[in-house]
Scaffold this motif. Structure first.
Motif, short mmCIF file in Angstrom:
data_model
loop_
_atom_site.label_atom_id
_atom_site.label_comp_id
_atom_site.label_asym_id
_atom_site.label_seq_id
_atom_site.Cartn_x
_atom_site.Cartn_y
_atom_site.Cartn_z
N LEU A 121 0.81 -1.22 0.00
CA LEU A 121 0.00 0.00 0.00
C LEU A 121 0.85 1.27 0.00
O LEU A 121 0.38 2.32 -0.43
CB LEU A 121 -0.92 0.01 1.22
CG LEU A 121 -2.12 -0.93 1.13
CD1 LEU A 121 -2.77 -1.10 2.49
CD2 LEU A 121 -3.15 -0.41 0.13
N PHE A 164 -0.46 1.56 -7.53
CA PHE A 164 -1.46 0.89 -8.36
C PHE A 164 -2.77 1.62 -8.16
O PHE A 164 -2.93 2.41 -7.23
CB PHE A 164 -1.57 -0.59 -8.01
CG PHE A 164 -1.93 -0.87 -6.59
CD1 PHE A 164 -3.25 -0.99 -6.21
CD2 PHE A 164 -0.93 -1.02 -5.63
CE1 PHE A 164 -3.57 -1.24 -4.90
CE2 PHE A 164 -1.26 -1.28 -4.31
CZ PHE A 164 -2.58 -1.38 -3.94
N ARG A 165 -3.68 1.36 -9.07
CA ARG A 165 -4.96 2.09 -9.04
C ARG A 165 -5.78 1.71 -7.82
O ARG A 165 -5.79 0.56 -7.40
CB ARG A 165 -5.75 1.78 -10.31
CG ARG A 165 -5.24 2.49 -11.53
CD ARG A 165 -5.92 1.95 -12.76
NE ARG A 165 -7.32 2.31 -12.78
CZ ARG A 165 -7.78 3.43 -13.33
NH1 ARG A 165 -6.93 4.27 -13.88
NH2 ARG A 165 -9.06 3.71 -13.33
N ARG A 196 -5.62 2.71 -4.68
CA ARG A 196 -4.99 2.58 -3.37
C ARG A 196 -5.73 3.36 -2.30
O ARG A 196 -5.96 2.88 -1.19
CB ARG A 196 -3.54 3.08 -3.43
CG ARG A 196 -2.58 2.04 -3.88
CD ARG A 196 -1.22 2.34 -3.39
NE ARG A 196 -0.79 3.69 -3.76
CZ ARG A 196 0.45 4.13 -3.59
NH1 ARG A 196 1.35 3.32 -3.11
NH2 ARG A 196 0.77 5.35 -3.93
N GLY A 197 -6.08 4.59 -2.65
CA GLY A 197 -6.78 5.45 -1.68
C GLY A 197 -8.10 4.83 -1.25
O GLY A 197 -8.42 4.76 -0.06
N LEU A 252 -8.91 1.72 -1.35
CA LEU A 252 -8.64 0.51 -0.58
C LEU A 252 -8.34 0.87 0.88
O LEU A 252 -8.86 0.25 1.81
CB LEU A 252 -7.46 -0.23 -1.20
CG LEU A 252 -7.30 -1.69 -0.80
CD1 LEU A 252 -8.56 -2.46 -1.11
CD2 LEU A 252 -6.12 -2.31 -1.53
N LEU A 253 -7.53 1.90 1.05
CA LEU A 253 -7.19 2.32 2.41
C LEU A 253 -8.45 2.79 3.15
O LEU A 253 -8.63 2.48 4.34
CB LEU A 253 -6.16 3.46 2.38
CG LEU A 253 -4.71 3.00 2.34
CD1 LEU A 253 -3.79 4.16 2.00
CD2 LEU A 253 -4.29 2.38 3.65
#
Lengths: 337, 276, 423
Positions: B93, B98-99, B101-102, B104-105
């Protein structure tokens, strides 16, 4: 509104973008390889999280659209009611129109206001105090190992116990706090801290700040520890005033630590339950969103309304976090390098 | 060097103040744990009496000692598990672009945004489905719901800030991502790892609601539940002395833990010049 | 020949063994699990009480202790029952829970047919939901007025107060006198004014004794919005900060006992547990107090019915054995042991004249009088909404006590809230 405003915009904060691959097909291949590895690394964590959280969270949101009660949550007999738990127009037998549901419930909005007020003040105080404590602990002095252990004690005592302990200490008749304050002449008659609606919130704030400042302090300390010593040395040699060093050098460097510390503290503060539940009478002056939600779910068995409150709480927290990230100009995706 | 003298004095005064505020309520608990009967109801700064009866009561009542063992095991496994998953995940992370990420977080964080009580019934079903009811694993599993997002976020944030140069050097040397994590980053991340681990450990150690719901035998209970089980001679009486004694007893392992790991908290970037 | 005989005898031996085994299954020692809030040396006492039953039946009874907090217990039990948890056979339930959990429990009216008349009818009634007896009472609880005999004597009162007005003026006199004598921390009266179930109990007593009804009547009528109830709450609100400390609105039982037991109160409303603790060696009031029925507001004294019952879960594997254990736990034998060992008030009326109990626990016969004025909380008419009704009630009363609202407005609003909850 966010505490991010306490963190100065550090133009000189070193940004460390992830390694960027610029040119060359070999390097592009390398980048693809890295992304594959990244997915592989992420997978176990995501699977685990999905396994534990997906079903409970989904259920909680789904219940908010049903009339689920304690007796129907496991047998699936609850019925879909759409947004009725959020807001519902009902006509009484005498023709009077009434709006019902959590969104038009004055108690709910009172709880929202209590929670937000509590969170802003407590997280703000904890940030300032936690920073001070962290700076002290970061200095070299004899016995700091013991001091560090001592600092952690408030965080280590289970809330069930510390809430009761403070309740006892804040008691108006045999509480030691009133005894001390009367002793030094600060007050002339004992204050019923947790009882009166004026002071109950203050009592909760005192205990919460006492209890969770160590959490903030320790995370910031970890941030401070990762600041290289030679940066201070350089500043010292240049003869820059320590206060200036703190704001210009230290603060920008520990911004990430502050960021996570504040986010997780805010998450906990916005969901605060046990301290309020155990320390104060659950009157209008202290009742929070989680307390109302707990009451609906655990005591009244009204899973429809309780889940609605939980879902709204979730949305409110999301809103706050996004606002905080925006005001703090946090680049979550790390794309702007 | 008069100025330095008063600065030092001020500094130590600050240290003393911090310690007193942090420890006084604990001291109060210690005093209370040494008292019994009516003495509990009177405010004082030194114990009015000293009796170890409360400690004897706690240690002989039910399976209190056992519950300390359970808590150490459960919190320990939970934290090791969370750190293991989080270290690799946060490398991905923080260091690999990679696309999404934000997003996902934020999703990971979202898991921690529901009140505990709201996920209780769903977790109960899950625990039953997996056949973990009344085992320590039920708690290890349910505790990841709050330890994992926390560890992932903290480690991601700290890892993101590590300078790019050291990683590039490693890549040039042909190191695989795994080697980069274990050989290059971990040594630099000790303060963050230990701090995160400690905070998560205490979080798991003090958890009450899940522990109460997912365990039922006395031998499976954890510390907070065991404390809540201490009771007076009647429904209404609260056994203050015993509760305080129990709190003192269970705080000791945590202090020991801090003392063991505290060197690591400050053992981070001792060699300067890594950053920037 | 010999071979076949041996085979035959072997067969018969086997058959015998199988019969034995079969018998064994019928009488196999089963384990019955009882969940209960832990009180005192809960496990030891439980083991002592069930020992005769275990010996008689060959089964074992295991106690699962729960935290003493009744709200924690209730939420937990309801979750387990809703999920059909088969690990627990018997639940020890609070007097107000039966109607809320009724559908998960076995009907005990048949099993209890022979003994049901031995118990106080009002308690049996409180555990009966639509003709179904959902739990057997094992002991009961009712509060009383604690008063300082030495103070009454010192200030020339020859009897404890009979009405709330009398209590108010006596408390005022004693408090002023004691403060003039230098005890600045002395208070006239302490009770439980925190915003929790205990306040429902306290306030129900005030309202009922003023003739203001029982919040929601047995037939489901919401009766709380009336003048007597307003008068009762106004009276109570007038105590806060005058004869009772400001902090009383955050007091539960233990805080009240703390003030009382350090000798700083003339009167206290509390449960029987404070009696023996107040007479403890280190108590400042040991031997200086007595108990009586709570004062009246003109319409008789009222004491809120507390107490515990035992209910059989529908989801257990051994319902018959569990029922047998439940009946034993509620029996005269078990209740007497409980009375003698832990001063628990029996629900079987004849035990109040039991010579052994009278001799070893003289307080128990004294409580019979208190008990005769006991009123139930409206858990039967409100059923699964009871907790919500009670919360609305104690929140309203709390806001009157703290002065945020006047009694008339609070009760008017409460009536509307209750209509919403119960519709």
């Amino acid at each position: 509104m966010s505490h991010a405003d306490m963190v100065p915009e550090a133009a000189n904060a070193p940004k460390s973008p992830p390694p960027e691959v610029n040119a060359g097909s070999g390097e592009a291949e390398l980048q693809r390889q890295r992304i594959r590895a990244a997915y592989l690394f992420l997978l176990p964590m995501l699977v685990m999280l999905a396994l534990v959280a997906a079903w409970p969270l989904f259920r909680s949101i789904a219940f908010s659209f049903t009339d689920a009660s304690a007796n129907t949550i496991f047998n699936g007999e609850s019925e879909w009611v759409g947004f009725d738990n959020y807001v519902e127009r009902s006509v009484r037998s005498n023709g009077e129109v009434r709006w019902r549901g959590v969104l038009v419930d004055g108690d709910w909005w009172n709880a929202v206001w209590n929670t937000v007020r509590f969170s802003l003040v407590s997280v703000g105080l904890e940030l300032v105090l936690g920073m001070l404590v962290a700076l002290v602990l970061n200095a070299e002095f004899k016995g700091r190992g013991l001091v560090r252990a001592a600092i952690l004690i408030p965080w280590a005592i289970p809330t069930v116990v510390s809430a009761r302990m403070w309740g006892w200490m804040l008691n108006d008749q045999f509480g030691v706090i009133n005894y001390m304050m009367m002793g030094v002449g600060l007050i002339d008659r004992p204050i019923a801290w947790t009882a009166s609606s004026d002071t109950a919130m203050i009592a909760v704030l005192i205990v919460d700040v006492w209890k969770t400042t160590p959490f903030m302090a320790l995370l910031i300390l970890a941030g401070l520890q990762m600041v290289p010593r030679d940066m201070y040395e350089a500043a010292k040699i240049d003869g820059i005033h320590p206060v200036k060093v703190f704001f210009k050098v230290t603060l920008p460097l520990i911004r990430p630590a502050i960021l996570v510390a504040v986010i997780f503290r805010a998450l906990d503060a916005l969901r605060i339950f046990d301290l309020i539940y155990l320390l104060t009478p659950q009157s209008d002056s202290t009742v929070t969103m989680s307390v109302l939600s707990y009451r609906e779910l655990q005591q009244f068995g009204d899973y429809g309304e309780g889940s609605t409150m939980s879902t709204l709480l979730f949305l409110i927290i999301t809103g706050f976090v996004l606002l905080y990230l925006k005001i703090g100009r946090v680049d979550l995706a790390g794309d702007k390098g | 060097m008069q100025q330095v003298w008063w600065k030092t004095a001020l500094f130590y005064a600050g240290v003393v103040l911090i310690v007193v505020i942090a420890v006084y309520p604990f001291y109060y608990a210690v005093i209370t744990s040494l008292e019994s009967g009516t003495a509990l109801f009177t405010p004082n700064f030194l114990p009015e009496m000293i009796t170890f009866q409360n400690y004897v009561n706690v240690l002989t009542q039910g399976a209190f000692v056992r519950s300390i063992g359970n808590s150490i095991l459960i919190a320990g496994v939970t934290v090791c598990f969370a750190l293991l998953l989080a270290v690799t995940a946060s490398y991905a992370l923080s260091r690999v672009r990679f696309r999404g990420r934000g997003l996902l977080l934020m999703t990971i964080l979202g898991v921690s945004m529901f009140p505990q009580i709201a996920v209780l019934s769903g977790l109960y079903e899950l625990v039953n489905l997996l056949g973990l009811y009344n085992t320590p694993w039920a708690l290890v599993l349910s505790y990841t719901i709050f330890t994992l997002p926390f560890t992932v976020w903290v480690l991601t944030t700290f890892m993101r800030d590590l300078p790019i140069e050291i990683e590039e050097a490693a890549i040039v040397d042909g190191a695989s991502p795994w080697v980069i994590i274990t050989q290059v980053f971990l040594p630099l991340l000790w303060p963050a790892l230990v701090t995160t681990g400690l905070l998560a450990f205490i979080g798991a150690w003090n958890e009450f609601l899940f522990a109460l719901t997912f365990t039922i035998s006395e031998t499976q209970r954890t510390v907070p539940v065991a404390i809540a089980l201490l009771s007076g001679a009647s429904q209404q009486e609260i056994p203050w002395g015993s509760i305080m004694a129990a709190s003192v007893i269970v705080t000791v392992p945590l202090i020991v833990l801090v003392l063991i790991f505290q060197r690591k908290i400050v053992a981070g970037l001792t060699a300067g010049g890594v950053k920037g | 020949m010999t071979k076949s005989i041996r085979a035959a005898s072997l067969r018969s031996t086997t058959a015998f063994a199988i019969t034995l085994a079969g018998l064994g299954t019928v009488a196999a020692a089963e384990e019955i699990t009882v969940v209960s809030g832990a009180v005192g040396n809960a496990i030891e006492e439980f083991d002592r009480i069930v020992a005769p039953w275990e010996e008689r039946t060959g089964h074992t009874a295991v106690l699962v202790p729960m935290p003493a907090s009744t709200t924690d217990q209730f939420g937990q039990y309801r979750l387990w029952l809703a999920a059909g948890n088969g690990d627990i056979d018997l639940y020890q339930t609070d007097v107000i829970w039966a109607p809320q959990l009724a559908e998960h429990f076995v009907d005990l009216s048949e099993a209890a047919a022979d003994v049901i008349d031995d118990h106080f009818p009002s308690i049996i009634e409180s555990q009966t939901v639509e003709g179904k007896l959902v739990a057997m009472p094992i002991y009961t609880d009712a509060p009383a007025l604690y008063y300082r005999t030495d103070m009454l004597e010192k200030y020339g009162f020859d009897a404890p107060p009979e009405t709330w007005e009398e209590l108010t003026s006596m408390a005022q006199t004693i408090q002023e006198g004691e403060r003039n004598d230098g005890n600045g921390e002395f208070w006239g009266f302490v009770f439980q004014g925190n915003s929790y179930e205990g306040l429902t109990c306290n306030a129900l007593e005030w309202v009922k004794s003023y003739g203001g009804g029982q919040i929601v009547e047995a037939d489901g009528t919401i009766s709380i919005n009336n003048e007597q109830a307003v008068a009762a709450l106004e009276q109570a609100a007038s105590w806060v900060g005058t004869i009772a400390p400001d902090g009383v609105v955050s007091y539960q039982e233990e805080e009240a006992r703390g003030v009382w037991q350090t000798g700083n109160a003339a009167f206290m409303r509390n449960w029987p547990y404070a009696y023996s603790l107040g007479n403890g060696e280190d108590s400042a009031v040991a031997g200086l107090f007595d108990v009586t029925t709570l004062p009246t507001g003109g319409e008789g004294s009222a004491a809120t019915l507390g107490g515990w019952n035992i209910a059989v879960s529908q989801y257990g594997d051994n319902i018959d054995i569990a029922t047998d254990l439940a009946m034993y736990l509620a029996s005269e034998e078990a209740q007497k042991m409980r009375a003698l060992n832990s001063t628990n008030l029996p629900t079987i009326q004849s035990l109040y004249s039991d010579p052994e109990i009278a001799e070893q626990q003289p307080i128990i016969p004294r409580w019979e009088e208190v008990f005769l004025s006991a009123v139930p909380r409206p858990s039967a008419p409100t059923q699964e909404d009871y907790n919500e009704v009670s919360t609305a009630f104690f929140s309203a009363v709390h806001s009157v006590l703290t002065g945020e609202e006047d009694a008339a407005t609070a009760l008017e609003d409460l009536e509307l809230d209750l209509e919403d909850i119960l519709e």
